[in-house]
Write a protein that holds these residues in place. Structure first.
Motif, PDB file in Angstrom:
ATOM      1  N   TRP A 318     -14.470  -1.762 -28.616  1.00  0.00           N
ATOM      2  CA  TRP A 318     -13.830  -2.678 -29.565  1.00  0.00           C
ATOM      3  C   TRP A 318     -12.369  -2.275 -29.763  1.00  0.00           C
ATOM      4  O   TRP A 318     -11.506  -3.141 -29.955  1.00  0.00           O
ATOM      5  CB  TRP A 318     -14.548  -2.617 -30.919  1.00  0.00           C
ATOM      6  CG  TRP A 318     -15.837  -3.356 -30.999  1.00  0.00           C
ATOM      7  CD1 TRP A 318     -17.073  -2.896 -30.652  1.00  0.00           C
ATOM      8  CD2 TRP A 318     -16.051  -4.689 -31.477  1.00  0.00           C
ATOM      9  NE1 TRP A 318     -18.029  -3.846 -30.882  1.00  0.00           N
ATOM     10  CE2 TRP A 318     -17.434  -4.952 -31.391  1.00  0.00           C
ATOM     11  CE3 TRP A 318     -15.207  -5.678 -31.976  1.00  0.00           C
ATOM     12  CZ2 TRP A 318     -17.997  -6.168 -31.781  1.00  0.00           C
ATOM     13  CZ3 TRP A 318     -15.754  -6.888 -32.372  1.00  0.00           C
ATOM     14  CH2 TRP A 318     -17.129  -7.127 -32.264  1.00  0.00           C
ATOM     15  N   PHE A 319     -12.100  -0.983 -29.711  1.00  0.00           N
ATOM     16  CA  PHE A 319     -10.751  -0.475 -29.955  1.00  0.00           C
ATOM     17  C   PHE A 319     -10.004  -0.188 -28.656  1.00  0.00           C
ATOM     18  O   PHE A 319      -8.860  -0.603 -28.495  1.00  0.00           O
ATOM     19  CB  PHE A 319     -10.833   0.802 -30.800  1.00  0.00           C
ATOM     20  CG  PHE A 319     -11.631   0.640 -32.058  1.00  0.00           C
ATOM     21  CD1 PHE A 319     -11.097   0.010 -33.165  1.00  0.00           C
ATOM     22  CD2 PHE A 319     -12.941   1.108 -32.141  1.00  0.00           C
ATOM     23  CE1 PHE A 319     -11.833  -0.160 -34.334  1.00  0.00           C
ATOM     24  CE2 PHE A 319     -13.689   0.951 -33.298  1.00  0.00           C
ATOM     25  CZ  PHE A 319     -13.139   0.315 -34.386  1.00  0.00           C
ATOM     26  N   VAL A 320     -10.650   0.511 -27.737  1.00  0.00           N
ATOM     27  CA  VAL A 320      -9.994   0.933 -26.501  1.00  0.00           C
ATOM     28  C   VAL A 320      -9.600  -0.263 -25.647  1.00  0.00           C
ATOM     29  O   VAL A 320      -8.498  -0.323 -25.088  1.00  0.00           O
ATOM     30  CB  VAL A 320     -10.897   1.897 -25.711  1.00  0.00           C
ATOM     31  CG1 VAL A 320     -10.262   2.261 -24.374  1.00  0.00           C
ATOM     32  CG2 VAL A 320     -11.170   3.160 -26.527  1.00  0.00           C
ATOM     33  N   VAL A 321     -10.497  -1.249 -25.538  1.00  0.00           N
ATOM     34  CA  VAL A 321     -10.231  -2.453 -24.742  1.00  0.00           C
ATOM     35  C   VAL A 321      -9.836  -3.632 -25.624  1.00  0.00           C
ATOM     36  O   VAL A 321      -8.944  -4.417 -25.279  1.00  0.00           O
ATOM     37  CB  VAL A 321     -11.449  -2.822 -23.880  1.00  0.00           C
ATOM     38  CG1 VAL A 321     -11.184  -4.093 -23.078  1.00  0.00           C
ATOM     39  CG2 VAL A 321     -11.808  -1.676 -22.935  1.00  0.00           C
ATOM     40  N   GLY A 322     -10.492  -3.750 -26.768  1.00  0.00           N
ATOM     41  CA  GLY A 322     -10.244  -4.905 -27.637  1.00  0.00           C
ATOM     42  C   GLY A 322      -8.818  -4.995 -28.141  1.00  0.00           C
ATOM     43  O   GLY A 322      -8.238  -6.088 -28.205  1.00  0.00           O
ATOM     44  N   GLY A 323      -8.214  -3.857 -28.496  1.00  0.00           N
ATOM     45  CA  GLY A 323      -6.831  -3.877 -28.975  1.00  0.00           C
ATOM     46  C   GLY A 323      -5.859  -4.382 -27.924  1.00  0.00           C
ATOM     47  O   GLY A 323      -5.095  -5.322 -28.174  1.00  0.00           O
ATOM     48  N   PRO A 324      -5.840  -3.792 -26.707  1.00  0.00           N
ATOM     49  CA  PRO A 324      -4.947  -4.298 -25.663  1.00  0.00           C
ATOM     50  C   PRO A 324      -5.244  -5.738 -25.259  1.00  0.00           C
ATOM     51  O   PRO A 324      -4.316  -6.491 -24.932  1.00  0.00           O
ATOM     52  CB  PRO A 324      -5.203  -3.328 -24.493  1.00  0.00           C
ATOM     53  CG  PRO A 324      -5.615  -2.059 -25.162  1.00  0.00           C
ATOM     54  CD  PRO A 324      -6.438  -2.497 -26.338  1.00  0.00           C
ATOM     55  N   ALA A 325      -6.519  -6.133 -25.270  1.00  0.00           N
ATOM     56  CA  ALA A 325      -6.848  -7.524 -24.928  1.00  0.00           C
ATOM     57  C   ALA A 325      -6.250  -8.481 -25.955  1.00  0.00           C
ATOM     58  O   ALA A 325      -5.681  -9.526 -25.606  1.00  0.00           O
ATOM     59  CB  ALA A 325      -8.363  -7.701 -24.849  1.00  0.00           C
ATOM     60  N   LEU A 326      -6.363  -8.132 -27.244  1.00  0.00           N
ATOM     61  CA  LEU A 326      -5.767  -8.965 -28.292  1.00  0.00           C
ATOM     62  C   LEU A 326      -4.255  -9.000 -28.143  1.00  0.00           C
ATOM     63  O   LEU A 326      -3.617 -10.045 -28.358  1.00  0.00           O
ATOM     64  CB  LEU A 326      -6.156  -8.421 -29.664  1.00  0.00           C
ATOM     65  CG  LEU A 326      -5.603  -9.168 -30.888  1.00  0.00           C
ATOM     66  CD1 LEU A 326      -6.080 -10.621 -30.894  1.00  0.00           C
ATOM     67  CD2 LEU A 326      -6.015  -8.466 -32.181  1.00  0.00           C
ATOM     68  N   PHE A 327      -3.657  -7.877 -27.759  1.00  0.00           N
ATOM     69  CA  PHE A 327      -2.213  -7.829 -27.531  1.00  0.00           C
ATOM     70  C   PHE A 327      -1.801  -8.812 -26.437  1.00  0.00           C
ATOM     71  O   PHE A 327      -0.815  -9.550 -26.586  1.00  0.00           O
ATOM     72  CB  PHE A 327      -1.793  -6.409 -27.151  1.00  0.00           C
ATOM     73  CG  PHE A 327      -0.371  -6.305 -26.664  1.00  0.00           C
ATOM     74  CD1 PHE A 327       0.674  -6.241 -27.570  1.00  0.00           C
ATOM     75  CD2 PHE A 327      -0.082  -6.288 -25.308  1.00  0.00           C
ATOM     76  CE1 PHE A 327       1.996  -6.155 -27.129  1.00  0.00           C
ATOM     77  CE2 PHE A 327       1.228  -6.205 -24.862  1.00  0.00           C
ATOM     78  CZ  PHE A 327       2.264  -6.143 -25.769  1.00  0.00           C
ATOM     79  N   LEU A 328      -2.524  -8.839 -25.338  1.00  0.00           N
ATOM     80  CA  LEU A 328      -2.174  -9.741 -24.232  1.00  0.00           C
ATOM     81  C   LEU A 328      -2.336 -11.204 -24.640  1.00  0.00           C
ATOM     82  O   LEU A 328      -1.540 -12.058 -24.254  1.00  0.00           O
ATOM     83  CB  LEU A 328      -3.029  -9.419 -23.009  1.00  0.00           C
ATOM     84  CG  LEU A 328      -2.717  -8.072 -22.327  1.00  0.00           C
ATOM     85  CD1 LEU A 328      -3.715  -7.830 -21.198  1.00  0.00           C
ATOM     86  CD2 LEU A 328      -1.288  -8.036 -21.807  1.00  0.00           C
ATOM     87  N   ILE A 329      -3.376 -11.498 -25.427  1.00  0.00           N
ATOM     88  CA  ILE A 329      -3.560 -12.872 -25.911  1.00  0.00           C
ATOM     89  C   ILE A 329      -2.365 -13.296 -26.755  1.00  0.00           C
ATOM     90  O   ILE A 329      -1.799 -14.391 -26.585  1.00  0.00           O
ATOM     91  CB  ILE A 329      -4.861 -12.983 -26.725  1.00  0.00           C
ATOM     92  CG1 ILE A 329      -6.083 -12.820 -25.805  1.00  0.00           C
ATOM     93  CG2 ILE A 329      -4.937 -14.320 -27.463  1.00  0.00           C
ATOM     94  CD1 ILE A 329      -7.391 -12.715 -26.550  1.00  0.00           C
ATOM     95  N   ALA A 330      -1.967 -12.435 -27.699  1.00  0.00           N
ATOM     96  CA  ALA A 330      -0.828 -12.757 -28.557  1.00  0.00           C
ATOM     97  C   ALA A 330       0.465 -12.845 -27.757  1.00  0.00           C
ATOM     98  O   ALA A 330       1.328 -13.690 -28.033  1.00  0.00           O
ATOM     99  CB  ALA A 330      -0.699 -11.695 -29.659  1.00  0.00           C
ATOM    100  N   ARG A 331       0.585 -12.003 -26.731  1.00  0.00           N
ATOM    101  CA  ARG A 331       1.808 -12.022 -25.926  1.00  0.00           C
ATOM    102  C   ARG A 331       1.906 -13.285 -25.081  1.00  0.00           C
ATOM    103  O   ARG A 331       3.006 -13.817 -24.851  1.00  0.00           O
ATOM    104  CB  ARG A 331       1.836 -10.765 -25.045  1.00  0.00           C
ATOM    105  CG  ARG A 331       3.175 -10.481 -24.409  1.00  0.00           C
ATOM    106  CD  ARG A 331       4.299 -10.397 -25.436  1.00  0.00           C
ATOM    107  NE  ARG A 331       5.576 -10.236 -24.745  1.00  0.00           N
ATOM    108  CZ  ARG A 331       6.214 -11.227 -24.115  1.00  0.00           C
ATOM    109  NH1 ARG A 331       5.712 -12.454 -24.107  1.00  0.00           N
ATOM    110  NH2 ARG A 331       7.355 -11.002 -23.504  1.00  0.00           N
TER     111      ARG A 331
END
Length: 411
Positions: A318-331
């Motif tokens: 949730w944190f290791v992958v979820g954080g960067p995935a959310l970052f790419l969506i927002a980007r």
């Protein structure tokens, strides 16, 4: 611009778009608050099932309350002259309230719920009344009155949630936040007055863009603090040194990907738009996701540095992958807002992350963090290759001013 009483409070066209020293000082309170948000996320990192979901949901709710206060503050300093004593007093008062929120946040869902709710309501209800009084009958006075009215309407939910049973606090506060965010999205409509057309607001667009960029950098700074604090508090080992290095590299890649093209052109896009209210609102939501993604990613750093080669922890994804995935969506969203196109490098990175998530659940946490860093490095490399082939394009905002046929006066 309408002449008369209160006009001297408005930002003149010649006002500097740079953030003032007071605003940078104000951000320090939010550094403390974001640190507490990261801590709450980390506290639920080892939970599973419904306990993990509820823990994440409660922390997200508190983050959204903080983000609303910070966002309203930068809109105030982008619409009104931040060098005026009354605006400076408003910023300092908000800073104190933010510090109270930071102090109470770790236990805001438990025994410190009332001071958290009171500090939040002091900003949301009292602050707009102070601004309205300072405007002395100027037409823009209607906006802070609208905000105070809607915030007063949600106040009972905050107070009952704080004073009532613990089990009712999350749903009541979630409902209150929903009212506050919906009111902003609708322009705080009131009977006979209608709604405030945020899209028609005249603001210092470059100032708003700079404040969004600064908050993203503050979030990145928080991630660096997490890396240093966790690594400094554990026994050194080859695995932890490797995790420390990969975590820092990941934060550097987040910085690089954010500021490539669209992130760099944010100031230009908001500065060139004649009435940047709608684009500024969209950018605020996007940067809320970006800041949240960095905080979540930082929790992944915490967990992995502490135990890099421990047994597989699927919930940590949730944190290791979820954080960067959310970052790419927002980007991807930011690229569309500023450049009018979808970034394929970020889409490729997002798809790869989603495809490898299931497989990473079987490997040690360090493997997951390393794979994420590799995917982000791929995105940065594709950006660099595309940048070498094409010059830096002009911003083409897809969310701009309302049509020129709308002749209603700006509030």
């Amino acid at each position: 611009m309408v002449a008369g009483r209160g006009t001297d409070l408005l930002r003149p066209a010649t006002s500097s778009g740079r953030a003032t020293f007071l605003e940078l000082f104000f951000d320090l309170a939010f550094v403390a608050a974001l640190t507490r948000v990261s801590q709450r996320f980390a506290d639920v990192g080892d939970d599973t099932g419904w306990t993990l979901v509820t823990g994440l949901g409660r922390t997200l709710l508190l983050f959204l309350a903080l983000w609303l206060i910070w966002s309203h503050t930068i809109w105030i300093t982008s619409r009104y002259e931040p060098e005026r004593p009354v605006i400076q007093a408003v910023v300092v008062g908000t800073m104190f309230a933010a510090l109270v929120l930071a102090v109470t946040l770790p236990h805001a869902m438990e025994e410190r719920a009332l001071p958290f709710a009171v500090a939040y309501l002091m900003v949301m209800v009292v602050r707009p009344l102070v601004v309205a009084a300072a405007l002395h009958g100027h037409p823009r006075q209607r906006v802070p009155f609208r905000l105070a009215a809607w915030s007063a309407a949600s106040a009972p939910l905050w107070l009952v949630g704080a004073l009532g049973p613990d089990r009712l606090r999350p749903p009541l506060w979630a409902a209150a936040l929903a009212v506050d965010y919906l009111a902003w999205a609708l322009g705080w409509p009131l009977p006979r007055l209608g709604s405030a057309g945020v899209g028609r607001w005249r603001i210092a667009g470059e100032h708003l863009a700079e404040r969004h960029q600064q908050m993203f950098l503050i979030a990145l700074g928080e991630s660096i603090l997490v890396i240093g604090a966790v690594f400094g508090g554990v026994d050194y080992s080859a695995g932890r040194i490797a995790a420390f290095t990969v975590a820092f590299t990941t934060s550097a890649l987040l910085w690089r990907i954010y500021f490539h093209r669209a992130g760099r052109l944010l100031n230009e896009a908001l500065g060139r738009t004649g009435m940047p209210g709608r684009l500024g609102t969209a950018s605020e939501r996007t940067h809320g996701l970006l800041v949240l993604s960095v905080l979540v990613t930082a929790v992944g750093y915490h967990l992995v540095i502490d135990d890099p080669f421990g047994p597989p922890r699927p919930t940590w994804l949730w944190f290791v992958v979820g954080g960067p995935a959310l970052f790419l969506i927002a980007r991807v969203r930011l690229d569309y807002e500023i450049l009018g196109r979808v970034s394929w490098s970020r889409m490729i990175g997002l798809v790869v992350l989603l495809l490898v998530t299931t497989g990473l659940a079987r490997w040690a946490p360090m493997v997951g963090l390393s794979v994420v860093a590799g995917v982000l490095a791929l995105v940065a490399l594709l950006d660099a290759l595309r940048g070498r082939r094409r010059p830096l394009e002009d911003s083409v905002p897809q969310i701009g001013p309302e049509s020129s046929g709308d002749t209603r006066a700006e509030e």
